[in-house]
Design a protein around this motif. Sequence first.
Motif, PDB file in Angstrom:
ATOM      1  N   LYS A 123       0.837  -1.214   0.000  1.00  0.00           N
ATOM      2  CA  LYS A 123       0.000   0.000   0.000  1.00  0.00           C
ATOM      3  C   LYS A 123       0.864   1.253   0.000  1.00  0.00           C
ATOM      4  O   LYS A 123       0.549   2.240  -0.674  1.00  0.00           O
ATOM      5  CB  LYS A 123      -0.931   0.004   1.223  1.00  0.00           C
ATOM      6  CG  LYS A 123      -2.115  -0.934   1.103  1.00  0.00           C
ATOM      7  CD  LYS A 123      -2.991  -0.868   2.342  1.00  0.00           C
ATOM      8  CE  LYS A 123      -4.171  -1.829   2.238  1.00  0.00           C
ATOM      9  NZ  LYS A 123      -5.001  -1.815   3.475  1.00  0.00           N
ATOM     10  N   ASP A 126       2.393   1.755  -3.404  1.00  0.00           N
ATOM     11  CA  ASP A 126       1.360   2.263  -4.312  1.00  0.00           C
ATOM     12  C   ASP A 126       1.102   3.751  -4.075  1.00  0.00           C
ATOM     13  O   ASP A 126       0.977   4.524  -5.032  1.00  0.00           O
ATOM     14  CB  ASP A 126       0.068   1.468  -4.121  1.00  0.00           C
ATOM     15  CG  ASP A 126      -1.020   1.917  -5.082  1.00  0.00           C
ATOM     16  OD1 ASP A 126      -0.810   1.818  -6.305  1.00  0.00           O
ATOM     17  OD2 ASP A 126      -2.072   2.381  -4.612  1.00  0.00           O
ATOM     18  N   SER A 127       1.059   4.165  -2.821  1.00  0.00           N
ATOM     19  CA  SER A 127       0.802   5.579  -2.521  1.00  0.00           C
ATOM     20  C   SER A 127       1.946   6.464  -3.016  1.00  0.00           C
ATOM     21  O   SER A 127       1.726   7.564  -3.536  1.00  0.00           O
ATOM     22  CB  SER A 127       0.576   5.787  -1.022  1.00  0.00           C
ATOM     23  OG  SER A 127       1.756   5.570  -0.294  1.00  0.00           O
ATOM     24  N   TYR A 129       3.881   5.705  -5.522  1.00  0.00           N
ATOM     25  CA  TYR A 129       3.770   5.662  -6.984  1.00  0.00           C
ATOM     26  C   TYR A 129       2.710   6.646  -7.469  1.00  0.00           C
ATOM     27  O   TYR A 129       2.944   7.404  -8.422  1.00  0.00           O
ATOM     28  CB  TYR A 129       3.423   4.235  -7.412  1.00  0.00           C
ATOM     29  CG  TYR A 129       3.204   4.057  -8.897  1.00  0.00           C
ATOM     30  CD1 TYR A 129       4.281   4.029  -9.777  1.00  0.00           C
ATOM     31  CD2 TYR A 129       1.918   3.896  -9.412  1.00  0.00           C
ATOM     32  CE1 TYR A 129       4.080   3.854 -11.146  1.00  0.00           C
ATOM     33  CE2 TYR A 129       1.705   3.723 -10.771  1.00  0.00           C
ATOM     34  CZ  TYR A 129       2.796   3.695 -11.637  1.00  0.00           C
ATOM     35  OH  TYR A 129       2.587   3.521 -12.992  1.00  0.00           O
ATOM     36  N   GLN A 130       1.543   6.634  -6.819  1.00  0.00           N
ATOM     37  CA  GLN A 130       0.447   7.524  -7.217  1.00  0.00           C
ATOM     38  C   GLN A 130       0.833   8.993  -7.032  1.00  0.00           C
ATOM     39  O   GLN A 130       0.394   9.856  -7.794  1.00  0.00           O
ATOM     40  CB  GLN A 130      -0.810   7.212  -6.396  1.00  0.00           C
ATOM     41  CG  GLN A 130      -1.387   5.819  -6.607  1.00  0.00           C
ATOM     42  CD  GLN A 130      -1.825   5.556  -8.037  1.00  0.00           C
ATOM     43  OE1 GLN A 130      -2.167   6.475  -8.780  1.00  0.00           O
ATOM     44  NE2 GLN A 130      -1.803   4.293  -8.439  1.00  0.00           N
ATOM     45  N   ALA A 131       1.670   9.283  -6.050  1.00  0.00           N
ATOM     46  CA  ALA A 131       2.094  10.666  -5.773  1.00  0.00           C
ATOM     47  C   ALA A 131       3.341  11.065  -6.561  1.00  0.00           C
ATOM     48  O   ALA A 131       3.883  12.156  -6.359  1.00  0.00           O
ATOM     49  CB  ALA A 131       2.361  10.819  -4.278  1.00  0.00           C
ATOM     50  N   ASN A 132       3.789  10.161  -7.468  1.00  0.00           N
ATOM     51  CA  ASN A 132       4.985  10.432  -8.287  1.00  0.00           C
ATOM     52  C   ASN A 132       6.233  10.685  -7.447  1.00  0.00           C
ATOM     53  O   ASN A 132       7.081  11.524  -7.796  1.00  0.00           O
ATOM     54  CB  ASN A 132       4.747  11.628  -9.221  1.00  0.00           C
ATOM     55  CG  ASN A 132       3.692  11.336 -10.272  1.00  0.00           C
ATOM     56  OD1 ASN A 132       3.692  10.252 -10.860  1.00  0.00           O
ATOM     57  ND2 ASN A 132       2.801  12.275 -10.484  1.00  0.00           N
ATOM     58  N   SER A 139       9.478   3.407 -10.294  1.00  0.00           N
ATOM     59  CA  SER A 139       8.155   3.471 -10.925  1.00  0.00           C
ATOM     60  C   SER A 139       8.013   2.384 -11.982  1.00  0.00           C
ATOM     61  O   SER A 139       6.959   1.765 -12.118  1.00  0.00           O
ATOM     62  CB  SER A 139       7.922   4.845 -11.564  1.00  0.00           C
ATOM     63  OG  SER A 139       7.847   5.848 -10.575  1.00  0.00           O
ATOM     64  N   LYS A 143       5.155  -0.498 -11.883  1.00  0.00           N
ATOM     65  CA  LYS A 143       4.220  -0.632 -12.991  1.00  0.00           C
ATOM     66  C   LYS A 143       4.293  -2.031 -13.593  1.00  0.00           C
ATOM     67  O   LYS A 143       3.261  -2.624 -13.946  1.00  0.00           O
ATOM     68  CB  LYS A 143       4.515   0.411 -14.071  1.00  0.00           C
ATOM     69  CG  LYS A 143       3.449   0.439 -15.175  1.00  0.00           C
ATOM     70  CD  LYS A 143       3.667   1.551 -16.154  1.00  0.00           C
ATOM     71  CE  LYS A 143       2.496   1.664 -17.132  1.00  0.00           C
ATOM     72  NZ  LYS A 143       2.151   0.402 -17.792  1.00  0.00           N
ATOM     73  N   GLN A 146       2.309  -4.284 -11.380  1.00  0.00           N
ATOM     74  CA  GLN A 146       0.869  -4.124 -11.593  1.00  0.00           C
ATOM     75  C   GLN A 146       0.426  -4.740 -12.912  1.00  0.00           C
ATOM     76  O   GLN A 146      -0.576  -5.453 -12.973  1.00  0.00           O
ATOM     77  CB  GLN A 146       0.502  -2.639 -11.574  1.00  0.00           C
ATOM     78  CG  GLN A 146       0.586  -1.978 -10.204  1.00  0.00           C
ATOM     79  CD  GLN A 146       0.153  -0.527 -10.241  1.00  0.00           C
ATOM     80  OE1 GLN A 146       0.594   0.238 -11.104  1.00  0.00           O
ATOM     81  NE2 GLN A 146      -0.708  -0.141  -9.326  1.00  0.00           N
TER      82      GLN A 146
END
Length: 275
Positions: A123, A126-127, A129-132, A139, A143, A146
């Motif tokens: 988690k 992922d957070s 990654y989502q926030a760059n 990354s 990816k 995923q």
Amino acid sequence: MKKNLLALLVVITFCSCKTKKKTESKTEIIVIGTQHKPVPNFNSEILFNILEKVKPDLILLELDSTKFTADFKLKAVRENELIASEKYRLKYPTTKLRPFEFEGRNPYRIDHGMRPTDGLTLKLVDSLYQANLLTASESEIFKAYQDALDPIIVIAAKNPKGWNNAKGDSLCAYRQFQQYQRIPKITNAREEFANRFVTKPNGEKISYRDGYQLWADFWDLRNQTMAKNIMTISEQNAGKRIVVLCGFMHRYYILKELKRRTIDKNIVLKEYYEN
């Protein structure tokens, strides 16, 4: 004369042993990857019908011994494999059911701090990654992890033969490689995972980094232990047809280990749809 008679007896004995070895029945191991919960394309009835065609003498289940009574009856029957196996055993009472799982799997993971650090770590990745906030290479790793699930979702929606094959094994191997070999390259490099902790049942703290690494290592330990257990049971049941039921994400690893462990043994690995 005595020498000639002795030589003749040696030849007869040798030929007899050789013939016996040739005609000795091979042990058959059929590893069937399953989905534990019923879905439209796979349920206990579909699996039961597969067992009916294979006609195993022995069914090995992804359970440890605590899920069985002393005489190897199942204590609870809920998942596809258990429902199908119990139905088959009731119809063919000489069939044996046996466990082959890593003994005490879930308590072991919790006691060592692999859980809940496994889920919490993913988690957090992922957070980030989502926030760059991950680097370009990190990354790329996440990816790939995923994306590796997408083709598995596709084959999981097919009939069982759709994932019980070399292509399915390859897809699962690649995905698990991403999860257990590549993700640690992120968690072992970033301080966020060294500075967050959970508390183990014994009161000790463990970092996300260390907990996730233990979980990644346990994937190897668990599968290697299951393969070892399968081999032990198989060698105790020589000449029998043995079905191994496991979650299909484990199949590639178990088959890889069994292929290595069955070299020069009187054991053949088969697919359920082979004659």
